[in-house]
Design an enzyme around this catalytic site. Structure first.
Site, short mmCIF file in Angstrom:
data_model
loop_
_atom_site.label_atom_id
_atom_site.label_comp_id
_atom_site.label_asym_id
_atom_site.label_seq_id
_atom_site.Cartn_x
_atom_site.Cartn_y
_atom_site.Cartn_z
N ARG A 153 0.89 -1.20 0.08
CA ARG A 153 0.07 0.10 -0.07
C ARG A 153 0.93 1.26 -0.08
O ARG A 153 2.03 1.38 0.90
CB ARG A 153 -1.18 -0.10 1.27
CG ARG A 153 -1.62 -1.27 1.26
CD ARG A 153 -3.01 -1.32 1.43
NE ARG A 153 -3.40 -2.49 1.85
CZ ARG A 153 -4.33 -3.28 1.39
NH1 ARG A 153 -4.87 -2.74 0.16
NH2 ARG A 153 -4.77 -4.50 1.52
N ASP A 191 -11.77 -11.49 -2.64
CA ASP A 191 -13.40 -11.30 -2.40
C ASP A 191 -14.40 -11.39 -3.55
O ASP A 191 -15.51 -11.26 -3.35
CB ASP A 191 -13.47 -9.87 -1.55
CG ASP A 191 -12.77 -9.87 -0.49
OD1 ASP A 191 -12.75 -11.11 -0.02
OD2 ASP A 191 -12.53 -8.78 0.04
N MET A 214 -13.69 -14.56 4.87
CA MET A 214 -13.41 -13.12 4.59
C MET A 214 -14.41 -12.59 3.45
O MET A 214 -15.22 -13.30 3.04
CB MET A 214 -12.11 -13.01 3.70
CG MET A 214 -10.73 -13.05 4.56
SD MET A 214 -9.37 -12.77 3.79
CE MET A 214 -8.39 -12.70 5.00
N ARG A 240 -15.55 -8.16 3.85
CA ARG A 240 -16.00 -7.09 4.97
C ARG A 240 -17.01 -6.52 4.15
O ARG A 240 -17.79 -6.05 4.75
CB ARG A 240 -14.62 -6.34 5.06
CG ARG A 240 -14.34 -6.41 6.57
CD ARG A 240 -13.00 -5.54 6.87
NE ARG A 240 -12.10 -6.10 6.09
CZ ARG A 240 -10.98 -5.15 5.73
NH1 ARG A 240 -10.73 -3.84 6.34
NH2 ARG A 240 -9.93 -5.69 5.19
N ARG A 249 -5.99 -16.61 1.99
CA ARG A 249 -5.05 -15.98 0.97
C ARG A 249 -3.90 -16.98 0.78
O ARG A 249 -3.16 -16.68 -0.07
CB ARG A 249 -4.38 -14.95 1.50
CG ARG A 249 -5.51 -13.62 1.62
CD ARG A 249 -4.64 -12.30 2.06
NE ARG A 249 -5.63 -11.21 2.19
CZ ARG A 249 -6.13 -10.59 1.27
NH1 ARG A 249 -6.11 -10.97 -0.01
NH2 ARG A 249 -7.20 -9.55 1.50
N SER A 309 -12.80 -35.61 -18.71
CA SER A 309 -12.19 -35.44 -20.26
C SER A 309 -12.80 -34.26 -20.90
O SER A 309 -12.10 -33.80 -21.88
CB SER A 309 -12.75 -36.50 -21.07
OG SER A 309 -12.30 -37.69 -20.66
P1 ADP Z 1 -6.99 -2.50 -3.59
O1 ADP Z 1 -6.18 -2.13 -4.80
O2 ADP Z 1 -6.66 -3.80 -2.96
O3 ADP Z 1 -8.36 -2.21 -3.56
P2 ADP Z 1 -5.96 -0.06 -1.81
O4 ADP Z 1 -7.23 0.25 -1.95
O5 ADP Z 1 -5.50 -0.15 -0.47
O6 ADP Z 1 -6.20 -1.66 -2.27
O7 ADP Z 1 -5.00 0.38 -2.97
C1 ADP Z 1 -3.72 -0.03 -3.23
C2 ADP Z 1 -2.95 1.10 -3.52
O8 ADP Z 1 -3.45 1.99 -4.60
C3 ADP Z 1 -2.80 2.33 -2.31
O9 ADP Z 1 -1.97 2.16 -1.27
C4 ADP Z 1 -2.48 3.21 -3.29
O10 ADP Z 1 -0.99 3.72 -3.56
C5 ADP Z 1 -3.14 3.01 -4.63
N1 ADP Z 1 -4.35 4.02 -4.61
C6 ADP Z 1 -5.73 3.66 -4.16
N2 ADP Z 1 -6.58 4.46 -4.42
C7 ADP Z 1 -6.02 5.64 -4.92
C8 ADP Z 1 -6.32 6.85 -5.32
N3 ADP Z 1 -7.73 7.34 -5.13
N4 ADP Z 1 -5.56 7.76 -5.85
C9 ADP Z 1 -4.26 7.40 -6.21
N5 ADP Z 1 -3.63 6.02 -5.57
C10 ADP Z 1 -4.59 5.30 -4.95
#
Ligand code: ADP
Length: 595
Positions: free
Chosen positions: A88, A166, A208, A210, A301, A531
């Site tokens: 992240r 999910d 899982m 949420r 996971r 098959s």
């Molecule tokens: P997922 O992709 O599994 O939904 P996240 O929501 O945590 O997971 O997003 C992963 C990463 O994508 C974030 O840590 C961030 O770097 C980037 N990201 C998510 N949302 C945005 C946004 N609105 N603008 C810019 N980067 C974003």
């Protein structure tokens, strides 16, 4: 080979650079997607770069962005999680972070991005694309790149693949990782079933999800759970008594085990969480049943990706590269989705917005709409679960004088029993009388047929083989006797669940209609064979389980996979050897043929 050449004449990746990254939560199958992007990219003559640690690697640059080679993705197909790392990244949410990321990409000539992640990651990717030309202007103004470089790299192409256990993304039937997570859940349910059967227990299992109840709903379908609680469909007032009534009814039916599946984010009509502990207390208080709670957590996971996820991710990765090659500067960012058995490209932001709409609908208690927004396959699963798990009382059933015979024909295939269970329960719900035939057409000719009731198929979903008994014998030699049995039992329809012999058998019965009026009734076959060779069906019941048995790394090692692309068709061949590597034991074409 000729066709392949023609296909790529207009789709050369020469001179193009593709970056591939995994972002957000990890999911089994992400590696297969990365591998497919790398190999397909190299195959069409493009350069492909790994971007390690998701957006953080893109922002930080340096060694996080490395050119990939064909060999660098060897032996990763079967590995869970993501080998190139995911993270992240707070920086990427800031303009400054995205500016640094743009500089790192331009310096390497990367203007094509494959992003494998959830809706957050894909939203970030879309924003990056929208800002791209502004970011390049800023880099020119600050002297970090030349005007020429900005012009050469003026368009950024984005394609997304959804990696999420999910299955919470609108627009795709399946996201990468969901099928593997389901495998983990079913493994646990199977283990629980053996212990619970011996002690007469009730198990409350939290899975899982949420915000999305897909894993809970589909695992409830797959194991014939007594009750399921998901965020999209909070139970109606008075559910506590209804659930306890159902559990005690099932016990009275000699069911020794009750399973209740709860999604992590299960809520009631007032958006109040329904926890596993709350359910346990309820069951103990009202029924006095010995009740245990199991929370699956990160196990879901873990482990190796299922055959389905490996194939899904491989196909998506190939399609993602094709999408990038075909993109022009004005092409909006797209996401590769699975629709039916087809890999399709959909506008990324429309899907993201629809996904966010589901959450909004749930927050505003518009639950029926939330289910609809999840998509047709989610709604179908929900309706199937309701239909197969709740027995109507006789007075509620419609009346029909239709008698339906069900039989298995051909070699046993995993899933045959679940298909019989569904057919029997759906038929009874429609008011028909169902007859079970043992040992295929041979048993039918000998009169091995008797009525089958709702309770008779309880617990059949998870059982392997054919509980009805199945034989390969074709009906031609026994036509007179089969017709006689049809007459004696007044059979008005025939449902044959089986393999190629079932298909041939129905053709023989059809050919005999001119001689036997008894055979002039609706006849249906449901393909069930490892098959996967039934004409007209992409996927037979049992084929996926067989693939998983083969994919089991403890027993087999994948040595070679060859993806041949020609025209719009893709065939994936798997070549397997046993672990000692001395002999080829199995060679076959998988069930995915065309997209
Ligand atoms: P997922 O992709 O599994 O939904 P996240 O929501 O945590 O997971 O997003 C992963 C990463 O994508 C974030 O840590 C961030 O770097 C980037 N990201 C998510 N949302 C945005 C946004 N609105 N603008 C810019 N980067 C974003």
């Amino acid at each position: 080979m000729q066709d392949t050449k023609k296909f790529f004449e207009n789709l050369s990746g020469a001179g193009k650079s593709i970056g591939v990254l995994t972002s957000g939560g990890d999911a089994q199958g992400m590696n297969a997607a990365v591998r497919a992007v790398v190999r397909m990219g190299i195959y069409v003559g493009a350069k492909v770069y790994f971007i390690h640690e998701g957006y953080q690697g893109m922002v930080d640059g340096g060694d996080n962005i490395k050119e990939a080679s064909w060999e660098s993705v060897s032996s990763m197909l079967q590995v869970g999680g993501t080998v190139i790392g995911s993270a992240r990244c707070k920086d990427f949410r800031t303009h400054e972070g995205r500016l640094r990321a743009a500089l790192n990409l331009v310096q390497r000539g990367i203007t094509n991005l494959c992003v494998i992640g959830g809706d957050g990651s894909l939203t970030g990717a879309n924003l990056f694309r929208e800002e791209w030309s502004g970011l390049l202007d800023e880099l020119v103004q600050s002297g970090q790149i030349s005007e020429e470089a900005a012009q050469t790299h003026s368009a950024l192409h984005i394609v997304g693949m959804v990696g999420s256990i999910d299955n919470d993304f609108c627009g795709t039937d399946m996201t990468i990782g969901t099928d593997s997570a389901l495998h983990r859940i079913i493994e646990v349910v199977d283990a629980i079933m053996t212990t619970a059967q011996s002690h007469q227990r009730t198990f409350v299992l939290e899975v899982m999800g949420r915000h999305c109840g897909y894993l809970a709903l589909v695992s409830a379908l797959a194991c014939g759970a007594d009750w399921v609680l998901i965020p999209e469909m909070p139970p109606k007032d008075g559910w506590e008594e209804q659930m306890c009534h159902k559990l005690s009814e099932n016990r009275a039916d000699k069911k020794r085990l009750n399973i209740i599946i709860v999604a992590e984010g299960a809520i009631d009509q007032n958006n109040k969480p329904i926890t596993t502990e709350l359910i346990k207390d309820l069951v103990v208080r009202c029924l006095g049943f010995d009740t245990r709670v199991t929370i699956l957590g990160h196990v879901q996971r873990g482990g190796t990706p299922s055959a389905f996820d490996r194939i899904l991710a491989s196909r998506m990765g190939v399609e993602a590269v094709l999408a990038l090659l075909e993109a022009s500067p004005g092409t909006p960012a797209c996401v590769v989705s699975l629709c039916g058995n087809q890999a399709v490209r959909l506008p990324l932001m429309e899907c993201v917005q629809m996904t966010q709409e589901v959450q909004k609908a749930m927050d505003e208690k518009r639950f029926e709409e939330a289910v609809k927004l999840r998509g047709r396959s989610f709604e179908n699963n929900l309706n199937t679960y309701k239909l197969l798990s709740h027995r109507k009382i006789d007075a509620e059933l419609p009346r029909s004088s239709f008698n339906v015979a069900v039989l298995n024909v051909g070699a046993p295939a995993a899933g045959m029993n679940a298909a019989v269970r569904s057919a029997v329960r759906v038929g009874i719900t429609e008011g028909h009388t169902l007859f079970a035939v043992n040992d295929g057409f041979e048993g039918f000719s000998k009169g091995q047929i008797k009525e089958i009731k709702w309770g008779d198929v309880g617990g059949w979903t998870g059982q392997g083989g054919s509980l009805l008994g199945t034989k390969r014998t074709l009906p031609a030699k026994h036509i007179d006797k089969i017709a006689e049995q049809m007459r004696i039992h007044n059979i008005n329809a025939l449902l044959v669940i089986g393999g190629f012999e079932a298909y041939l058998g129905l053709l023989e019965l059809q050919a005999a209609r001119s001689k036997h009026a008894e055979l002039c009734v609706p006849m249906v076959m449901v393909p069930a064979t490892v098959s996967n060779n039934i004409p007209g069906s992409d996927l037979s019941i049992g084929a996926d389980t067989a693939l998983n048995a083969i994919t089991d790394v403890r027993r087999h090692t994948l040595v070679s996979e060859c993806v041949c692309v020609y025209g719009e068709k893709i065939k994936i061949f798997f070549l397997w050897v046993t672990q000692n590597g001395s002999s080829v034991t199995w060679l076959r074409k998988t069930h995915f043929k065309t997209f």
